[in-house]
Write an enzyme that holds these catalytic residues in place. Sequence first.
Site, short mmCIF file in Angstrom:
data_model
loop_
_atom_site.label_atom_id
_atom_site.label_comp_id
_atom_site.label_asym_id
_atom_site.label_seq_id
_atom_site.Cartn_x
_atom_site.Cartn_y
_atom_site.Cartn_z
N CYS A 38 0.91 -1.39 0.20
CA CYS A 38 0.14 -0.15 0.02
C CYS A 38 0.65 1.22 0.02
O CYS A 38 1.69 1.47 1.13
CB CYS A 38 -0.77 -0.16 1.36
SG CYS A 38 -1.99 1.54 1.61
N CYS A 74 -3.95 7.10 -1.85
CA CYS A 74 -5.13 7.06 -2.70
C CYS A 74 -5.94 7.76 -1.75
O CYS A 74 -7.07 8.37 -2.39
CB CYS A 74 -5.49 5.79 -3.08
SG CYS A 74 -4.46 4.77 -3.81
N GLU A 121 -0.46 2.08 8.96
CA GLU A 121 -1.74 2.51 9.64
C GLU A 121 -1.46 3.04 11.05
O GLU A 121 -0.70 2.57 11.80
CB GLU A 121 -3.07 1.43 9.72
CG GLU A 121 -3.37 1.05 8.50
CD GLU A 121 -2.34 0.11 7.52
OE1 GLU A 121 -1.59 -0.52 8.26
OE2 GLU A 121 -2.40 -0.03 6.51
N HIS A 148 -12.87 5.95 -4.11
CA HIS A 148 -12.02 5.36 -3.30
C HIS A 148 -12.20 3.66 -3.81
O HIS A 148 -11.36 2.81 -3.87
CB HIS A 148 -12.11 5.31 -1.95
CG HIS A 148 -11.08 4.85 -1.17
ND1 HIS A 148 -9.59 5.28 -1.56
CD2 HIS A 148 -10.54 4.08 -0.03
CE1 HIS A 148 -8.74 4.75 -0.65
NE2 HIS A 148 -9.50 3.97 0.24
N TYR A 190 -9.24 0.78 -5.86
CA TYR A 190 -8.68 -0.51 -5.72
C TYR A 190 -8.09 -1.25 -6.85
O TYR A 190 -7.95 -2.53 -6.56
CB TYR A 190 -9.76 -1.46 -4.73
CG TYR A 190 -9.73 -0.84 -3.44
CD1 TYR A 190 -9.23 -1.93 -2.42
CD2 TYR A 190 -10.22 0.07 -2.74
CE1 TYR A 190 -9.02 -1.55 -1.09
CE2 TYR A 190 -10.07 0.69 -1.40
CZ TYR A 190 -9.47 -0.30 -0.43
OH TYR A 190 -9.46 0.03 0.98
N GLU A 228 -7.37 -5.35 4.21
CA GLU A 228 -7.71 -3.85 3.68
C GLU A 228 -8.63 -4.17 2.55
O GLU A 228 -9.61 -3.40 2.32
CB GLU A 228 -6.53 -3.27 3.38
CG GLU A 228 -6.84 -1.66 2.77
CD GLU A 228 -5.50 -0.95 2.41
OE1 GLU A 228 -5.51 -0.95 1.35
OE2 GLU A 228 -4.84 -0.52 3.26
#
Length: 595
Positions: free
Chosen positions: A213, A217, A371, A406, A410, A560
């Site tokens: 990741c 985004c 995160e 969003h 992905y 996720e």
Amino acid sequence: SLAGGLRSRFGGGHSGSSEPSSLPRPDAAPVSRASPDNMPPNSRISQLAEHVRAPARELDIEDLAKRAWPESPGSNGSSGCSTCEASGANAARPVPAATLAPLVPSPVAAGQAPKLPEIRTADDYLKTLRGRNVGVYIRGEFVKDFVDHPIVWPSVNCMAETYRLEADNPDLGSAVGFSGYRMSRFLHICESAEDLVKQSLMQRELGRRTGSCFQRCVGQDASNAVWGTTYDIDQKHGTKYHERFRAFMAMCQSKNLVLGGAMTDAKGDRNLGPGQQEDPDVFVRVHARKPDGTVVLRGVKAHQTGVLNSHWMIIMPGQRLEDNEKDFAIACAVPVDAPGLTYIYGRQSCDSRALEGSDIEQGNAKYGGQEAIVAFHDVVVPPEYIFMNGETEFSQSLVERFTAYHRRSYICKAGLGDVMLGAAATVADYNGVAKASHIKDKIIEIAYLNENIAGTALAASYGGKAMPAGNFLPDVLMANICKHNVTKHPYEIGRLTQDLAGGILVTLPADQDFRHEVAGPLLDKYLKGKKGVSVEHRRRILRLIENMTMGRNAVGYLTESLHGAGSPQAQRVLIQRLMKLEEKKKLAKHLAGIE
């Protein structure tokens, strides 16, 4: 700091009823404040906004929601927003592309290069992260300078890769914004379906380059969602939110900053709304309001991707709100180093391997995700950075507009899936079974599943439509189908890849054993695969597969994929609203001869 040197403007904590001294206003930005009156007349966004500008009349929420969630003319299906069920004849719709004047060139004089931002390279970006007044709790320890911490560095380097892509492939990784600056495409307000497509292609490419990741985004999608929502609020209430947001985005583009998007609250009891919680601070809310328009925030945002690696956060409400929940209807921008913010780092599977000193054991030592939980305690936000303040009726349209962007984003998982496909084929080759028909069939299945993710994301981007604020929204149905694919396909791709890897994937001894004077030679002797393939190479590809299906990058590739941008049922709700069932029943009845 490149967050604008704004720590003083965001002040310290809020102390009871005492009024803070008058907050200074932002310094002159490198570009002029963007407002409807002083925007460059040939700005693409300004030109498009003029063509789709709402009429000068009082608008109600049904009109605005219809714009946010368009239906095809004559459709009897729902628009995809629960506030859009009314079907008034005067409901506004996106303007057909054929009725729009062609977009003018970017606001750069002919023959001149676009303006260059402050951050131009990955090294420039890394310098902005050092020496900030930002610390984080990691494994029970407060870490002041976290950039080079072994657990954090892979995520920092992953974010830096977005700047490297700008340099390597400017057409894909960068864009010329409405401000006239060439900056990261992640900061671009989408002015066409082509812009949406380039976003998607960029995201897949970064997934391929990092296998992780890359964390930008959410900010990209938040900025596009807030752009349109602020315009709609202004049209109804006569506020100045859109002008403020344009000024904020112009500043960010001129500096080429990283924006984080902060939407998800801790939520507490999921059966209760924000205003019903025993502790209201499980949602970010306005704790106090000042006469000059300043607000003071308390609460928490959870699962904040890349927040420590960002310069600013865009705070947004995370769900539909009731009229009596105005304090929770807050959208604003906050610098990451603002006083009153506390960061607690999220644990990832196998993350402590980064402390062991072995790159092989990490599987992907270069790149990782991030995160964190972000606690707000008396965080002061000046009015110029507030973009929604109590307009509860717009909370759901903001959330659903954000998720349209969003869920399409992905496609990044297709980039990770490209890595998984390569890993599956490589491990099969190393095991000497690449030519077996059932092995080939499993690899084909991985490719098929992965391209389903990519194809639906691209369909959403290609189907984007112009909205009243001048930016483009992806096709909502296809965005939700893309995300629903992502809740399933990466798990099956991971299962097939583990199948091809074999049981050694979870029984492989540690790197220390391979370096041991007794155990090492035995392992090198007995763990050989295909002739010509070293044991080290076999170990490396196994550890990569472990990293992406069970280790720290499984956070981004699997869990996720399941819960990010809304859990599976959220997509099914929108698919049900948008599938135009009655229209399709009529098609079937017509062909069957049923009147």
